[in-house]
Design an enzyme around this catalytic site. Structure first.
Site, mmCIF file in Angstrom:
data_model
loop_
_atom_site.group_PDB
_atom_site.id
_atom_site.type_symbol
_atom_site.label_atom_id
_atom_site.label_comp_id
_atom_site.label_asym_id
_atom_site.label_seq_id
_atom_site.Cartn_x
_atom_site.Cartn_y
_atom_site.Cartn_z
ATOM 1 N N ASN A 114 -27.304 6.739 -4.804
ATOM 2 C CA ASN A 114 -28.852 7.113 -4.666
ATOM 3 C C ASN A 114 -28.726 8.684 -4.219
ATOM 4 O O ASN A 114 -28.126 8.984 -3.569
ATOM 5 C CB ASN A 114 -29.675 6.384 -3.491
ATOM 6 N N HIS A 146 0.715 -1.285 0.129
ATOM 7 C CA HIS A 146 0.135 -0.071 0.012
ATOM 8 C C HIS A 146 0.737 1.412 -0.001
ATOM 9 O O HIS A 146 0.433 2.271 -0.419
ATOM 10 C CB HIS A 146 -1.002 0.184 1.252
ATOM 11 N N CYS A 183 -31.913 2.896 -9.395
ATOM 12 C CA CYS A 183 -33.003 2.531 -8.255
ATOM 13 C C CYS A 183 -34.303 2.994 -8.857
ATOM 14 O O CYS A 183 -35.497 2.654 -8.250
ATOM 15 C CB CYS A 183 -32.616 2.988 -6.893
#
Length: 182
Positions: free
Chosen positions: A125, A73, A158
């Protein structure tokens, strides 16, 4: 002129499939693209797809050490010209805003030098995007040097309509080019 290196982090959003177009276009434009994927992003798009387009190994696990003589990392975060997160889920935004490092993407994000430009493209969303917690986390990330690429207003997967759709690939590419030339 040396090749610019971009770290592209892909998180768990239905928009993760657009990372294929983004990776392909960045590679075609001559950037070296190292892709980091969260576990949830792999439910939407496979590492093999992105590897085929980036022509480089895809990184998915903080505990998988590709270079035995180096810390994975930390090595991934070295000598990077731009850190781009597209799409950025509410979960990843929350982790980054609070310094949580429990997967490869969030761990590498903390290891990227503060001087490296960071772009974040949320995708979720509408109600999630407009939630005060997400907005507060995005505001906090801006104080850490992240620049948001605003989501589009659109009909979402959605069925809701509103802001939350990942910015168009062309818009993301423009911001990448603009950021790297400044």
């Amino acid at each position: 002129m040396t090749q610019k290196r971009i770290l592209l982090a892909v998180s768990g959003s239905i928009s993760a499939y657009k990372a294929a177009d983004l990776t392909n276009e960045l590679t075609k434009r001559g950037y070296a693209v190292d892709v980091l994927m969260t576990k949830n992003s792999q439910a939407f798009i496979t590492p093999l797809t992105l590897q085929s387009l980036a022509k480089r190994p895809i990184h998915t696990d903080v505990m998988q050490e590709s270079w035995p003589e180096k810390i994975n990392h930390i090595e991934l975060a070295r000598d990077v010209d731009l850190f781009l997160i597209a799409p950025a889920s509410a979960n990843l935004i929350g982790k980054l805003a609070n310094g949580i490092a429990d997967d490869l993407v969030s761990t590498v994000a903390l290891a990227v030098k503060t001087s490296v430009p960071k772009l974040i493209a949320p995708a979720m969303n509408t109600n999630m995007y407009q939630n005060p917690a997400v907005q507060q986390n995005l505001a906090r990330l801006k104080t850490f040097g992240y620049e948001e690429i605003q989501p589009r207003e659109a009909l979402l997967a959605c069925g809701d309509f509103g802001p939350g759709a990942l910015a168009n690939v062309e818009q993301i590419l423009q911001r990448v080019t603009q950021t790297l030339t400044n």
